[in-house]
Design an enzyme around this catalytic site. Structure first.
Site, PDB file in Angstrom:
ATOM      1  N   MET A 123     -41.991  86.125 -48.148  1.00 52.12           N
ATOM      2  CA  MET A 123     -41.641  84.745 -47.813  1.00 52.12           C
ATOM      3  C   MET A 123     -42.685  84.064 -46.937  1.00 52.12           C
ATOM      4  O   MET A 123     -42.632  82.852 -46.733  1.00 52.12           O
ATOM      5  CB  MET A 123     -40.296  84.726 -47.079  1.00 52.12           C
ATOM      6  CG  MET A 123     -39.088  85.029 -47.955  1.00 52.12           C
ATOM      7  SD  MET A 123     -38.775  83.690 -49.120  1.00 52.12           S
ATOM      8  CE  MET A 123     -38.291  82.381 -47.979  1.00 52.12           C
ATOM      9  N   PRO A 125     -45.935  83.124 -47.165  1.00 48.96           N
ATOM     10  CA  PRO A 125     -46.686  81.950 -47.632  1.00 48.96           C
ATOM     11  C   PRO A 125     -45.831  80.682 -47.636  1.00 48.96           C
ATOM     12  O   PRO A 125     -46.300  79.606 -47.239  1.00 48.96           O
ATOM     13  CB  PRO A 125     -47.116  82.343 -49.049  1.00 48.96           C
ATOM     14  CG  PRO A 125     -47.160  83.838 -49.019  1.00 48.96           C
ATOM     15  CD  PRO A 125     -46.031  84.239 -48.139  1.00 48.96           C
ATOM     16  N   TYR A 126     -44.588  80.799 -48.059  1.00 49.69           N
ATOM     17  CA  TYR A 126     -43.664  79.657 -48.063  1.00 49.69           C
ATOM     18  C   TYR A 126     -43.387  79.178 -46.640  1.00 49.69           C
ATOM     19  O   TYR A 126     -43.433  77.976 -46.349  1.00 49.69           O
ATOM     20  CB  TYR A 126     -42.365  80.077 -48.756  1.00 49.69           C
ATOM     21  CG  TYR A 126     -41.227  79.095 -48.646  1.00 49.69           C
ATOM     22  CD1 TYR A 126     -41.177  77.958 -49.441  1.00 49.69           C
ATOM     23  CD2 TYR A 126     -40.179  79.326 -47.745  1.00 49.69           C
ATOM     24  CE1 TYR A 126     -40.116  77.061 -49.343  1.00 49.69           C
ATOM     25  CE2 TYR A 126     -39.124  78.448 -47.645  1.00 49.69           C
ATOM     26  CZ  TYR A 126     -39.094  77.316 -48.445  1.00 49.69           C
ATOM     27  OH  TYR A 126     -38.047  76.431 -48.340  1.00 49.69           O
ATOM     28  N   LEU A 127     -43.149  80.127 -45.731  1.00 47.44           N
ATOM     29  CA  LEU A 127     -42.834  79.759 -44.347  1.00 47.44           C
ATOM     30  C   LEU A 127     -44.043  79.154 -43.649  1.00 47.44           C
ATOM     31  O   LEU A 127     -43.897  78.243 -42.822  1.00 47.44           O
ATOM     32  CB  LEU A 127     -42.329  80.984 -43.583  1.00 47.44           C
ATOM     33  CG  LEU A 127     -40.996  81.561 -44.069  1.00 47.44           C
ATOM     34  CD1 LEU A 127     -40.640  82.832 -43.299  1.00 47.44           C
ATOM     35  CD2 LEU A 127     -39.868  80.533 -43.935  1.00 47.44           C
ATOM     36  N   LYS A 130     -44.189  75.551 -44.779  1.00 50.85           N
ATOM     37  CA  LYS A 130     -43.183  74.761 -44.080  1.00 50.85           C
ATOM     38  C   LYS A 130     -43.585  74.528 -42.625  1.00 50.85           C
ATOM     39  O   LYS A 130     -43.416  73.415 -42.088  1.00 50.85           O
ATOM     40  CB  LYS A 130     -41.813  75.455 -44.155  1.00 50.85           C
ATOM     41  CG  LYS A 130     -41.183  75.468 -45.537  1.00 50.85           C
ATOM     42  CD  LYS A 130     -40.853  74.061 -46.011  1.00 50.85           C
ATOM     43  CE  LYS A 130     -40.036  74.049 -47.288  1.00 50.85           C
ATOM     44  NZ  LYS A 130     -39.805  72.668 -47.797  1.00 50.85           N
TER      45      LYS A 130
END
Length: 211
Positions: A123, A125-127, A130
């Site tokens: 997770m 890269p997504y975090l 964000k």
């Protein structure tokens, strides 16, 4: 009446928010890539704007006073779309909002965006995307509310939430429908000062939790 731009209005939370706002009599500009995804809506208070978030979409901000960025690349896409939508499009949306004197920018982020390196490896890269988008919004000098929901579910809404992170990670979740209801409350009741808040299923009404 002020008009709210919803970026990502055809997504799972975005569509629920669009419906909630129209049912409440709010004026909505819905930014989507394909207007057919909102074909079930027929409301005089709704304007549908087609645009690709990987390209210029500043025209969508015209005549709007608030913005809700609820767009996301989705769980089935790669890191390239995460960078383009969750990071780059979100950053450009903040820039466009600044250019157009938007009064309130509501960013739908994610639990864990405050500390991406502490999240699950898959997770991160997504975090990171964000986190960077949130930081860019903060630096733009806009009035903002950053909403970081827990793990999203499709359960029926309870309209009972909390902004306090549960001690048990398995309880750190919230329904998409309750997020949409909370966003409607934030649109109608913007905080006096900038706000970063997490959202989870809880035992308080939305108004009590967010007042």
């Amino acid at each position: 009446m002020s008009r709210t731009l919803i970026i990502g209005a055809s997504g799972q939370i975005g569509k629920k928010l669009t419906r909630n706002m129209l049912n409440d009599g709010q004026k909505v500009a819905a930014l989507v890539r394909d207007k057919n995804k909102l074909s079930e809506f027929d409301d005089a208070n709704l304007s549908i704007i087609e645009a690709d978030l990987t390209k210029d979409f500043e025209h969508a901000f015209e005549d709007c006073t608030q913005v809700v960025f609820v767009a996301g690349s989705g769980g089935n896409t790669g890191a390239d779309k995460t960078i383009l939508i969750d990071l780059w499009a979100a950053c450009r949306a903040a820039d466009y909002a600044k250019n157009n004197d938007i009064k309130h920018f509501i960013m739908v982020s994610s639990i864990g965006a405050d500390a991406p390196s502490s999240g699950p490896e898959e997770m991160q890269p997504y975090l990171v995307a964000k986190h960077m988008a949130d930081e860019h919004l903060v630096q733009r000098g806009l009035k903002y509310t950053i909403v970081r929901p827990g793990t999203l579910t499709d359960d029926e809404p309870s309209e009972q939430i909390t902004t306090e992170r549960p001690s048990n990670k398995d309880d750190a979740k919230i329904t998409r429908a309750d997020v949409a209801k909370a966003l409607l409350y934030i649109v109608k009741n913007p905080a006096d000062s900038n706000l970063v808040t997490e959202l989870f299923n809880g035992n308080k009404s939305i108004a009590q939790a967010l007042k």
